[in-house]
Design an enzyme around this catalytic site. Structure first.
Site, PDB file in Angstrom:
ATOM      1  N   LYS A  13     -20.114  90.327   8.103  1.00  0.00           N
ATOM      2  CA  LYS A  13     -20.165  91.305   7.007  1.00  0.00           C
ATOM      3  C   LYS A  13     -18.777  91.865   6.694  1.00  0.00           C
ATOM      4  CE  LYS A  13     -23.027  94.032   9.218  1.00  0.00           C
ATOM      5  NZ  LYS A  13     -23.154  93.252  10.461  1.00  0.00           N
ATOM      6  N   ARG A  88     -29.415 100.370   7.561  1.00  0.00           N
ATOM      7  CA  ARG A  88     -29.696  99.631   8.787  1.00  0.00           C
ATOM      8  C   ARG A  88     -31.131  99.824   9.266  1.00  0.00           C
ATOM      9  NH1 ARG A  88     -24.205  98.679  10.761  1.00  0.00           N
ATOM     10  NH2 ARG A  88     -24.316  97.449  12.635  1.00  0.00           N
ATOM     11  N   ARG A 122     -14.326  88.593  19.532  1.00  0.00           N
ATOM     12  CA  ARG A 122     -13.782  89.340  18.392  1.00  0.00           C
ATOM     13  C   ARG A 122     -12.619  90.228  18.825  1.00  0.00           C
ATOM     14  NH1 ARG A 122     -17.575  92.676  14.326  1.00  0.00           N
ATOM     15  NH2 ARG A 122     -18.302  93.762  16.193  1.00  0.00           N
ATOM     16  N   ARG A 153     -13.456  95.911  20.880  1.00  0.00           N
ATOM     17  CA  ARG A 153     -14.368  97.046  20.712  1.00  0.00           C
ATOM     18  C   ARG A 153     -15.195  97.260  21.973  1.00  0.00           C
ATOM     19  NH1 ARG A 153     -17.272  96.388  14.911  1.00  0.00           N
ATOM     20  NH2 ARG A 153     -19.027  97.079  16.176  1.00  0.00           N
ATOM     21  N   ARG A 164     -27.613  95.194  20.902  1.00  0.00           N
ATOM     22  CA  ARG A 164     -27.459  95.384  19.449  1.00  0.00           C
ATOM     23  C   ARG A 164     -28.303  94.385  18.674  1.00  0.00           C
ATOM     24  NH1 ARG A 164     -21.377  94.766  19.413  1.00  0.00           N
ATOM     25  NH2 ARG A 164     -21.402  94.888  17.145  1.00  0.00           N
TER      26      ARG A 164
END
Ligand code: ADP
Ligand code: ADP
Ligand code: ZN
Length: 208
Positions: A13, A88, A122, A153, A164
């Site tokens: 996204k 969400r 990531r 992160r 998640r």
């Protein structure tokens, strides 16, 4: 143009929102980026949500809805926006339907196994908010876009990613049905080269 990008964590996204915002001159609004910015600046909001985000849970709806509602009222959103990471869940989606019209909801679909690989590799930039993958970086500490420092992160570890994904299935996936019924949904296969996914999204937006 008012665009919502939805998809599981790691579906791309943020990556796609940046390209789309650029190409169509839209303002990129990412709730995750806004929250992380508040955490970095140690604001009152940042202190309230840090623990929640690090664990991979959702921030309170009331707070998140108010934040987005106000953000979309700002001058730079008048030309159009790409919403990334909101709504969400159904409560947020219904709130959005009440306070703003959207032209399309693009869902980027990607399988869980691919997502796990993407998120554990990531790297995010402290300066420009760009996201990259270790496999494509010459230097895993330096942002190829702006030269800023890259970091991992807190919520991009294997266990939190799994959590998640479960939260996505339970809370966010029901929005697929919600937006299908409103005739706003377009699904794009996100398991493809970054540039190809961008092309597919552009095609959807140009057909509106
Ligand atoms: P999201 O905002 O949905 O969480 P990101 O845009 O941050 O996702 O992408 C998650 C990770 O996957 C990043 O490391 C990014 O570089 C990588 N990525 C994004 N799109 C693709 C793609 N089409 N193919 C391979 N890796 C991708
Ligand atoms: P990703 O798509 O990779 O999961 P985001 O940057 O969109 O990451 O979001 C990071 C975190 O910020 C979420 O896991 C959640 O804790 C919080 N967050 C972002 N958007 C929302 C939202 N709309 N409602 C509640 N919490 C949110
Ligand atoms: Zn950067």
């Amino acid at each position: 143009m008012k665009v919502v990008l939805m998809g599981p964590p790691g579906s791309g996204k943020g990556t796609q929102a940046k390209f789309i915002a650029n190409k169509f001159n839209l303002t990129h609004v990412s709730t995750g980026d806004i929250f992380r910015d508040n955490i970095k600046k140690e604001t009152l909001l940042g202190k309230e949500i840090k623990g929640i985000i690090d664990k991979g849970n959702f921030c309170p709806d009331e707070l998140t809805i108010e934040l987005v509602k106000n953000r979309l009222k700002e001058e730079d959103c008048r030309k159009g926006f790409v919403l990334d990471g909101f709504p969400r869940n159904l409560i947020q989606a219904k709130a959005l339907t009440e306070f703003n019209e959207v032209d399309v909801v693009i869902r980027i679909s990607v399988e869980n196994e691919i997502i796990k690989k993407r998120l554990t590799g990531r790297r995010s930039c402290v300066s420009c908010g760009g996201t990259f993958h270790v496999d494509n970086l010459e230097n895993v500490n330096v942002c190829p876009t702006c030269g800023g420092e890259l970091y991992i992160r807190e919520d991009d570890n294997e266990d939190t990613v799994k959590h998640r994904l479960t939260v996505y299935e339970n809370q966010t996936a029901p929005l697929i049905d919600y937006y299908e019924k409103l005739n706003l949904l377009a699904t794009v296969d996100g398991d493809d080269e970054i540039e190809n996914v961008t092309l597919k999204i552009i095609k959807v937006l140009e057909s509106l």
